[in-house]
Design a protein around this motif. Structure first.
Motif, PDB file in Angstrom:
ATOM      1  N   ASN A 135      13.564 -23.070   4.874  1.00 27.77           N
ATOM      2  CA  ASN A 135      14.055 -24.333   4.334  1.00 27.77           C
ATOM      3  C   ASN A 135      15.352 -24.146   3.548  1.00 27.77           C
ATOM      4  O   ASN A 135      16.236 -25.002   3.600  1.00 27.77           O
ATOM      5  CB  ASN A 135      12.976 -24.976   3.450  1.00 27.77           C
ATOM      6  CG  ASN A 135      13.331 -26.386   3.065  1.00 27.77           C
ATOM      7  OD1 ASN A 135      13.853 -27.144   3.883  1.00 27.77           O
ATOM      8  ND2 ASN A 135      13.087 -26.743   1.822  1.00 27.77           N
ATOM      9  N   TYR A 163      13.652 -16.908  -1.157  1.00 28.35           N
ATOM     10  CA  TYR A 163      14.604 -17.975  -0.860  1.00 28.35           C
ATOM     11  C   TYR A 163      15.919 -17.399  -0.338  1.00 28.35           C
ATOM     12  O   TYR A 163      16.278 -17.543   0.818  1.00 28.35           O
ATOM     13  CB  TYR A 163      14.912 -18.796  -2.120  1.00 28.35           C
ATOM     14  CG  TYR A 163      13.762 -19.601  -2.683  1.00 28.35           C
ATOM     15  CD1 TYR A 163      12.675 -18.990  -3.301  1.00 28.35           C
ATOM     16  CD2 TYR A 163      13.774 -20.986  -2.633  1.00 28.35           C
ATOM     17  CE1 TYR A 163      11.635 -19.730  -3.850  1.00 28.35           C
ATOM     18  CE2 TYR A 163      12.736 -21.745  -3.181  1.00 28.35           C
ATOM     19  CZ  TYR A 163      11.673 -21.114  -3.778  1.00 28.35           C
ATOM     20  OH  TYR A 163      10.654 -21.850  -4.311  1.00 28.35           O
ATOM     21  N   GLU A 176      10.042 -21.407   2.230  1.00 19.86           N
ATOM     22  CA  GLU A 176      11.200 -21.459   1.334  1.00 19.86           C
ATOM     23  C   GLU A 176      12.443 -20.822   1.963  1.00 19.86           C
ATOM     24  O   GLU A 176      13.551 -21.315   1.799  1.00 19.86           O
ATOM     25  CB  GLU A 176      10.874 -20.777   0.003  1.00 19.86           C
ATOM     26  CG  GLU A 176       9.804 -21.490  -0.810  1.00 19.86           C
ATOM     27  CD  GLU A 176      10.159 -22.924  -1.180  1.00 19.86           C
ATOM     28  OE1 GLU A 176      11.277 -23.379  -0.871  1.00 19.86           O
ATOM     29  OE2 GLU A 176       9.296 -23.604  -1.765  1.00 19.86           O
ATOM     30  N   ALA A 193       8.973 -25.444  -6.357  1.00 21.56           N
ATOM     31  CA  ALA A 193       9.247 -25.471  -4.930  1.00 21.56           C
ATOM     32  C   ALA A 193      10.741 -25.443  -4.662  1.00 21.56           C
ATOM     33  O   ALA A 193      11.182 -25.565  -3.544  1.00 21.56           O
ATOM     34  CB  ALA A 193       8.635 -26.701  -4.306  1.00 21.56           C
ATOM     35  N   HIS A 194      11.508 -25.305  -5.689  1.00 22.85           N
ATOM     36  CA  HIS A 194      12.911 -24.976  -5.443  1.00 22.85           C
ATOM     37  C   HIS A 194      13.207 -23.723  -6.234  1.00 22.85           C
ATOM     38  O   HIS A 194      12.399 -23.269  -7.019  1.00 22.85           O
ATOM     39  CB  HIS A 194      13.837 -26.120  -5.839  1.00 22.85           C
ATOM     40  CG  HIS A 194      13.835 -26.419  -7.301  1.00 22.85           C
ATOM     41  ND1 HIS A 194      14.606 -25.727  -8.200  1.00 22.85           N
ATOM     42  CD2 HIS A 194      13.120 -27.306  -8.014  1.00 22.85           C
ATOM     43  CE1 HIS A 194      14.379 -26.190  -9.413  1.00 22.85           C
ATOM     44  NE2 HIS A 194      13.482 -27.145  -9.340  1.00 22.85           N
ATOM     45  N   HIS A 245      16.606 -30.373  -0.212  1.00 24.40           N
ATOM     46  CA  HIS A 245      15.662 -29.253  -0.105  1.00 24.40           C
ATOM     47  C   HIS A 245      14.217 -29.754  -0.007  1.00 24.40           C
ATOM     48  O   HIS A 245      13.464 -29.337   0.877  1.00 24.40           O
ATOM     49  CB  HIS A 245      15.824 -28.328  -1.306  1.00 24.40           C
ATOM     50  CG  HIS A 245      14.902 -27.150  -1.301  1.00 24.40           C
ATOM     51  ND1 HIS A 245      15.235 -25.944  -0.732  1.00 24.40           N
ATOM     52  CD2 HIS A 245      13.644 -27.004  -1.769  1.00 24.40           C
ATOM     53  CE1 HIS A 245      14.217 -25.108  -0.868  1.00 24.40           C
ATOM     54  NE2 HIS A 245      13.228 -25.731  -1.502  1.00 24.40           N
ATOM     55  N   GLU A 246      13.838 -30.661  -0.897  1.00 28.17           N
ATOM     56  CA  GLU A 246      12.429 -31.087  -0.929  1.00 28.17           C
ATOM     57  C   GLU A 246      12.085 -31.954   0.284  1.00 28.17           C
ATOM     58  O   GLU A 246      11.008 -31.817   0.865  1.00 28.17           O
ATOM     59  CB  GLU A 246      12.113 -31.815  -2.235  1.00 28.17           C
ATOM     60  CG  GLU A 246      12.406 -31.024  -3.517  1.00 28.17           C
ATOM     61  CD  GLU A 246      11.748 -29.656  -3.594  1.00 28.17           C
ATOM     62  OE1 GLU A 246      10.800 -29.392  -2.836  1.00 28.17           O
ATOM     63  OE2 GLU A 246      12.207 -28.832  -4.409  1.00 28.17           O
ATOM     64  N   HIS A 254      11.435 -29.875   3.135  1.00 24.95           N
ATOM     65  CA  HIS A 254      10.104 -29.271   3.174  1.00 24.95           C
ATOM     66  C   HIS A 254       9.118 -30.079   4.021  1.00 24.95           C
ATOM     67  O   HIS A 254       8.054 -29.576   4.369  1.00 24.95           O
ATOM     68  CB  HIS A 254       9.543 -29.129   1.766  1.00 24.95           C
ATOM     69  CG  HIS A 254       9.897 -27.828   1.100  1.00 24.95           C
ATOM     70  ND1 HIS A 254       9.682 -26.607   1.686  1.00 24.95           N
ATOM     71  CD2 HIS A 254      10.423 -27.569  -0.130  1.00 24.95           C
ATOM     72  CE1 HIS A 254      10.066 -25.656   0.845  1.00 24.95           C
ATOM     73  NE2 HIS A 254      10.526 -26.207  -0.258  1.00 24.95           N
TER      74      HIS A 254
END
Ligand SMILES: [Zn+2]
Lengths: 818, 172
Positions: free
Chosen positions: A481, A532, A478, B26-27, A455-456, A459
């Motif tokens: 992603n 999300y 978000e 950010a998650h 996930h990161e 980004h």
């Protein structure tokens, strides 16, 4: 301006709810018809030369550029950064600027920031520790976490100290308003001109565990070194230029701690002076290997370039040895990064460091070095999976967007659960320490690490390269992603249940506590499902159900390529997806992004129809049969049961014509009419009619209701008497003239007799209620009912790594007596 | 943003942040879902709690100690059911006692861990008072979403830390 706001605001808020300030100019003022397919033209901004009607950067598209040269020192003991920063601002806009706005995110934690001032005492209290308001049962409460935070504030000076703001040796006037700073230019900066200025800044690094930010230090008191060690994660760590764009001018909506940010692209040249035994991980490419790395480390890096598995640049043993003592010496690490929108770094003597080359190929960046930095607390979990997950992410994402454009891609384990910056990400999952000194991790933690890294690192694409603005639209990075990480995770191991499935979001979507996806980040009631899950599910459905993979993937890639290193807005995304797929999607964006409707399509009834032959000798016989098939009157039935004899039965000698000819008897009158009918048909009509009579197909009318409001395609599974099943999709446009109820005629061959209908049989549309998806209606057992029927043995979420060390024991023998 | 109506709204949005400040990394943020279902077929009020397994594991680790493992040990399963019982409650009105909920069981499904409870459907059940604060002593940021459902009639609440009892009333 911020201080003037209060008084007028409540009036505005009330006004918004009572008048419909946000409703459109075109209104349905009679009846209750709702045009779910109304085009979005009046909702989206008018296309212009900066961003056009196709959703592309327009012919006059521009964006600013800001370059930074920073010389920073980390004082480990004081946990303080002091630095000099030189900024070059390129005004590529067609406008003249009289001042520049800078973001001072470290000031967000200052007691006078909007973020701090607006922490609701009884609410969730911003990021981090919590308080409780007084109520009838309990006195007001304050958590230990909140106390820790307050004490941290008492003991530490928070925020930036900024001095020496100068251009060409001259002082520049500047004004700091909480987390933002305005620098007034000595003379206006014209289009195409460049302006250089410099400043000194310093701040105390926050303790992430006390304050919860997106960076900070983490202290490890149990390390062998006296006083322990720290991991420093430096992010939002320097005064940065706010964005200035064609659609918002200065992006000076202050950081409240949630909606992250957007920045300008530019080149960075950064030197950090840190304790000599620290390892630094950073955005950019290391410029002075010879000064900071040993010969062995350089050799290992070389080896890593072509290694099959990650190679240790600093091994676990070396890191463990390193963290046992400190040094007063310092070293300066020098990094450069080109065309990135931010810069972050990490520093610690605790880091082990592994690397593996990724031969991406292509022209832009054929080689990328993937690297991970983590303390022993990350341990084996990180050794195996972090760097591999980085490479997997680039491999998958690049296929759907563009080649990864940077020379390195990094994952660092520190106190931040998960946060992204260009080329570098911070990820939190760790191993669990046991009393015997060993460290293990559960399967869930392993999945979590892989998922977070994907996930990161993902980004990097959204929003580091495709530079959307999270301050305004969290879903744009978000949501996109989360959709893409689902694609990448399933390509890692499809047996692992990750990514988002439509069913994951139904509990949220049917609830009455939500706001539309198109809501500014700071105002979203529930950011998780809103920014999300819901948009990710929406995109999944768009891809798998509505457009199909081919059209979707083409359009999605087109969006990515168009906006690579540029600044898209929601309308650019909506327009591109529509324009590149060639499918009208306004109804989809409207329903999923602009409303709080949910999907609930029910199948209400099915009627069977049969084409009349018009031939009375056939049709009347059918009518007679239909009549005979109807149940007889209960009254008559009961009389029969009582063996009652009727008058007619008892008086058979009395009868007439009507006893021999029922009401379905055909006479020549009907036959003549039929002949006339045939004779009156045109030849083509006769041909069509005769063929239809001959084929004698089945005609079914299926009635549907849209109970949730969100228009969606109707996915149908039809089951026939012969056991065969057939699936069909009725496009969403069936609802265009009747958004609440529709009927669909389905024609099947004579032998294909329909016995049942199921709507959305594979749960692809996020339909919140399956109970009404079956015809004939079926009782769908509740979750608990079906659990009771057949208790399912769940798969494993065990710490097998730990349990496997369990010693074999003889069973305890319990004495049993009769 | 630069049109008048919008800039007023920005003021409004800033203020609304005062009412509901919230946080996210950010998650994705931690949250659990609970469904309280009126099942007239069985005559029960059925309660299904959905937790992310990863989250559940971490909470158990901190709450029961590092060796706690909800799946492999039936002992821990009991304690988890107990944990949920302690952190979730419903009652018929503000002054009523909490209903005694039966633990039906629990199961792993994909990335979720489910815990089931039930109670005989009270005669009057249009209003329920609900409390749900699982995980929140460990994670102040945890949100617990509760849907109270009777057919298509759904009322929801999102429990933040330190929310006490919230009343959910089905639409008439
Ligand atoms: Zn994210």
């Amino acid at each position: 301006m911020k201080k003037l706001v209060t008084a007028g605001v409540w009036a505005c808020a009330l006004g918004l709810f009572t008048s419909s300030a946000w409703s459109s100019a075109v209104k349905q003022t009679k009846g209750d018809f709702e045009d779910k397919f109304r085009q979005l033209d009046e909702v989206l901004p008018t296309p212009n030369d900066y961003r056009n009607a196709a959703g592309e950067p327009g012919k006059e598209y521009w964006q600013q550029q800001v370059d930074y040269i920073i010389d920073a020192k980390l004082d480990e003991k004081k946990r303080r950064i002091t630095a000099n920063e030189r900024i070059t601002y390129h005004n590529n806009s067609p406008y003249t600027l009289k001042y520049l706005w800078l973001q001072l995110e470290q000031n967000r934690f200052k007691p006078d920031s909007i973020s701090e001032l607006t922490i609701d005492f009884s609410g969730t209290g911003g990021r981090g520790p919590s308080t409780r308001a007084m109520n009838d049962d309990q006195p007001a409460g304050i958590s230990l976490g909140k106390l820790r935070r307050n004490q941290f504030y008492d003991d530490n000076e928070i925020g930036y100290t900024i001095t020496n703001v100068k251009a060409q040796g001259q002082d520049l006037p500047f004004t700091i308003n909480s987390a933002q700073m305005r620098v007034d230019l000595l003379k206006p900066l014209k289009p195409g001109e460049t302006f250089e200025f410099s400043l000194d800044f310093a701040f105390n690094i926050l303790e992430e565990d006390a304050v919860t930010d997106r960076g900070g230090y983490e202290h490890f008191p149990d390390d062998a070194r006296k006083g322990g060690n720290d991991i420093f994660l430096l992010a939002q760590w320097f005064p940065r230029l706010a964005s200035y764009s064609d659609y918002e001018a200065w992006h000076n909506k202050e950081f409240l701690g949630r909606g992250e940010f957007t920045l300008e692209f530019g080149n960075y040249d950064v030197k950090m002076t840190v304790p000599a035994d620290h390892i630094v991980a950073s955005t950019g490419v290391l410029q002075n290997e010879n000064d900071v790395l040993t010969a062995t480390q350089k050799q290992r890096l070389e080896k890593a370039k072509n290694a099959k598995r990650p190679v240790f640049i600093v091994t676990a043993d070396e890191a463990l040895e390193n963290e046992k003592e400190g040094t007063r010496d310092t070293k300066t690490w020098h990094f450069k990064a080109e065309n990135v929108r931010d810069f972050a770094w990490a520093s610690s003597r605790k880091f082990m460091w592994d690397a593996k080359g990724y031969h991406q190929g292509g022209e832009e960046q054929p080689f990328v070095m993937a690297m991970s930095y983590y303390p022993k607390e990350g341990g084996d979990l990180w050794k195996k999976y972090s760097t591999e997950a980085i490479i997997h992410t680039m491999d998958v994402y690049s296929r759907y967007t563009f080649d990864y454009p940077y020379p390195v891609s990094i994952s660092v384990n520190g106190p931040v659960g998960g946060m992204e910056y260009p080329m570098i990400t911070f990820n939190g999952p760790r191993t669990t320490w046991h009393e015997d000194g060993s460290r293990t991790y559960t399967q869930a933690e392993k999945r979590f690490l892989i998922g977070v890294v994907i996930h990161e690192v993902g980004h990097n694409y959204f929003p580091m390269i495709i530079n959307s603005d999270e301050r305004q639209w969290t879903w744009m990075d978000e949501g996109l992603n989360s959709f893409m990480d689902g694609v990448a995770c399933r390509e890692w191991d499809p047996t692992i249940p990750w990514g988002v499935e439509p069913r994951d979001v139904t509990a949220y979507m049917k609830s009455d506590v939500q706001v539309p996806v198109m809501t500014q980040s700071d105002s979203v009631l529930k950011l998780g499902p809103n920014a999300y899950t819901k948009p990710a599910v929406a995109l999944n459905i768009l891809r798998e159900v509505i457009l199909g993979r081919e059209l979707f993937d083409f359009a999605f890639k087109e969006y990515a390529v168009r906006w690579k290193n540029k600044r898209p807005t929601p309308s650019d995304f909506f327009r591109t997806m529509e324009e590149a797929s060639g499918v009208d999607l306004d109804w989809f964006w409207r329903g999923w992004f602009y409303t709080t409707d949910h999907v609930d399509i029910s199948v209400d009834s099915v009627y069977t129809l049969r084409l009349d032959t018009k031939n009375p000798d056939i049709d009347f016989k059918r009518r007679r049969q239909e009549e005979a098939d109807k149940p007889t009157s209960l009254f008559v039935e009961r009389n029969k049961e009582e063996r009652k004899r009727t008058w007619v039965e008892l008086n058979k000698d009395v009868s007439d014509f009507y006893d021999k000819n029922d009401r379905f008897t055909v006479t020549n009158k009907e036959r003549n009419k039929y002949k006339q009918f045939l004779a009156d048909l045109d030849p083509w009509e006769r041909k069509a009619f005769e063929r239809a009579v001959d084929e004698d197909k089945n005609y079914y009318v299926i009635n549907f209701s849209n109970l949730g409001g969100l228009v969606m395609p109707i996915l149908l599974e039809l089951e026939f008497k012969n056991g065969k099943k057939e699936e069909m999709m009725i496009p969403a446009e069936i609802w265009r003239r009747s958004p609440k109820k529709v009927s669909k005629l389905i024609v099947t061959d004579k032998k294909q007799e329909l016995v049942s209908v199921v709507v959305d049989p594979h749960w692809e549309t996020a339909d919140v209620n399956n109970e009404n998806n079956h015809y004939p209606p079926r009782i769908i057992p509740s979750r608990i009912e079906s659990y009771k029927d057949e208790p399912r043995k769940g798969p494993v979420y065990r710490d097998i790594m730990h349990d496997i060390k369990t010693e074999l024991k003889d069973p305890e023998v319990k004495e049993k007596r009769k | 943003m630069k049109r008048i109506i919008h800039s007023i709204c920005v003021g409004f949005l800033l203020m609304s942040a005062i009412l509901a400040p919230n946080t996210v990394l950010a998650h994705q943020q931690k949250e659990a879902y609970t469904t309280i279902l009126v099942n007239e077929r069985t005559g029960n009020l059925e309660i299904a709690h959905r937790f992310s397994i990863h989250d559940a594991e971490h909470v158990l680790k901190q709450h029961f100690g590092i060796k706690a493992d909800i799946i492999s040990s039936s002992d821990t399963q009991e304690r988890f059911a107990q944990y949920v019982r302690l952190h979730f409650a419903i009652k018929a009105s503000e002054i009523d006692n909490e209903m005694a909920l039966l633990t039906v069981g629990h199961e792993v499904e994909g990335k979720y861990f489910w815990v089931y409870q039930e109670v005989k459907l009270p005669q009057k059940h249009d209003v329920l008072w609900v409390k749900m604060n699982a995980f929140q002593e460990v994670w102040p940021k945890q949100t617990n979403h509760v849907n109270f459902e009777k057919g298509r009639n759904i009322r929801s609440a999102r429990f933040k830390k330190d929310d006490e009892w919230l009343a959910l009333e089905l639409k008439k």
